[in-house]
Design a protein around this motif. Sequence first.
Motif, PDB file in Angstrom:
ATOM      1  N   HIS A  96       0.816  -1.219   0.000  1.00 59.08           N
ATOM      2  CA  HIS A  96       0.000   0.000   0.000  1.00 59.08           C
ATOM      3  C   HIS A  96       0.850   1.269   0.000  1.00 59.08           C
ATOM      4  N   TYR A  97       2.089   1.143   0.395  1.00 60.39           N
ATOM      5  CA  TYR A  97       2.948   2.325   0.423  1.00 60.39           C
ATOM      6  C   TYR A  97       3.103   2.954  -0.956  1.00 60.39           C
ATOM      7  N   GLU A  98       3.163   2.132  -2.000  1.00 57.30           N
ATOM      8  CA  GLU A  98       3.301   2.671  -3.353  1.00 57.30           C
ATOM      9  C   GLU A  98       2.054   3.454  -3.749  1.00 57.30           C
ATOM     10  N   TYR A  99       0.883   2.939  -3.365  1.00 53.37           N
ATOM     11  CA  TYR A  99      -0.365   3.664  -3.628  1.00 53.37           C
ATOM     12  C   TYR A  99      -0.327   5.049  -2.979  1.00 53.37           C
ATOM     13  N   TRP A 100       0.111   5.097  -1.729  1.00 51.89           N
ATOM     14  CA  TRP A 100       0.108   6.377  -1.020  1.00 51.89           C
ATOM     15  C   TRP A 100       1.206   7.314  -1.525  1.00 51.89           C
ATOM     16  N   ARG A 101       2.278   6.757  -2.063  1.00 48.38           N
ATOM     17  CA  ARG A 101       3.294   7.629  -2.675  1.00 48.38           C
ATOM     18  C   ARG A 101       2.729   8.341  -3.892  1.00 48.38           C
ATOM     19  N   GLN A 102       1.841   7.651  -4.602  1.00 52.05           N
ATOM     20  CA  GLN A 102       1.176   8.269  -5.750  1.00 52.05           C
ATOM     21  C   GLN A 102       0.138   9.291  -5.298  1.00 52.05           C
ATOM     22  N   GLU A 103      -0.564   8.968  -4.231  1.00 54.65           N
ATOM     23  CA  GLU A 103      -1.615   9.837  -3.716  1.00 54.65           C
ATOM     24  C   GLU A 103      -1.057  11.059  -2.984  1.00 54.65           C
ATOM     25  N   LEU A 104       0.119  10.903  -2.389  1.00 56.87           N
ATOM     26  CA  LEU A 104       0.719  11.959  -1.570  1.00 56.87           C
ATOM     27  C   LEU A 104       2.116  12.279  -2.086  1.00 56.87           C
ATOM     28  N   PRO A 105       2.214  12.821  -3.291  1.00 63.22           N
ATOM     29  CA  PRO A 105       3.539  13.066  -3.887  1.00 63.22           C
ATOM     30  C   PRO A 105       4.387  14.001  -3.028  1.00 63.22           C
ATOM     31  N   GLY A 106       5.646  13.615  -2.894  1.00 63.90           N
ATOM     32  CA  GLY A 106       6.570  14.424  -2.107  1.00 63.90           C
ATOM     33  C   GLY A 106       6.580  14.098  -0.631  1.00 63.90           C
ATOM     34  N   ARG A 107       5.610  13.300  -0.172  1.00 65.29           N
ATOM     35  CA  ARG A 107       5.531  12.942   1.240  1.00 65.29           C
ATOM     36  C   ARG A 107       6.523  11.811   1.554  1.00 65.29           C
ATOM     37  N   GLN A 108       7.277  11.984   2.603  1.00 59.10           N
ATOM     38  CA  GLN A 108       8.154  10.922   3.075  1.00 59.10           C
ATOM     39  C   GLN A 108       7.311   9.870   3.796  1.00 59.10           C
TER      40      GLN A 108
END
Length: 217
Positions: free
Chosen positions: A66-78
């Motif tokens: 799910h981390y990849e999904y959230w990287r797409q949803e929250l660009p730039g977020r660590q």
Amino acid sequence: MKIVSVNTGLPREVLWHGQVVSTGIFKEPLAGRVALGKLNLVGDRQADLTVHGGEYKAVYCYPVAHYEYWRQELPGRQLPMGMFGENFTTDGLLEDSVHIGDEFSIGSAGVIVTQPRLPCYKLGVRFQSDDMVKRFLASGRTGFYLAVTREGDVGAGDEIANILRDPKGVPVSEITRLYIAKRYAADDVASVKRALQVDALPESWKSYFVERLQRVG
């Protein structure tokens, strides 16, 4: 199936909308092995025990996928491991394939799946975003909780071995869907009745679903 990261944290006070909030959602990865007791991992605590922690929420798992999904949803977020407040960041276990009542062996410990996560406002505190709770629940990427059936020790890299599947078990994703559904069709009613037969589902969830069935009539 394995543990990618074991994450723990103690409650801390943070400022949120001008108020001081105590929360245990800030978790950090651990190196080495850690003891898992009936209520939590050593070195891990929850701030509000009325809604967090306890026997049926001893461990919170969140799939690394799910981390990849959230990287797409929250660009730039660590997004370091443990960002969602999970104790186990897992690989190979997803909400649609894991059932309530499934039992696993991890390290020298034994666990059983009890319920999905229903996020509270403290997920918003962690992300400093008021809409994160709504987005998290709508995504269906909730993760799930475990109760401990056998105390032991665990560590990153440990295999997660399925030792028992409850024949009456319902997928974690289905429990979440039934919880947020505004109306129940006939198939939904059948799914709820099946869920009510699963021993591992906590009584609080069963009471909620019984009430929903009563409203359906």
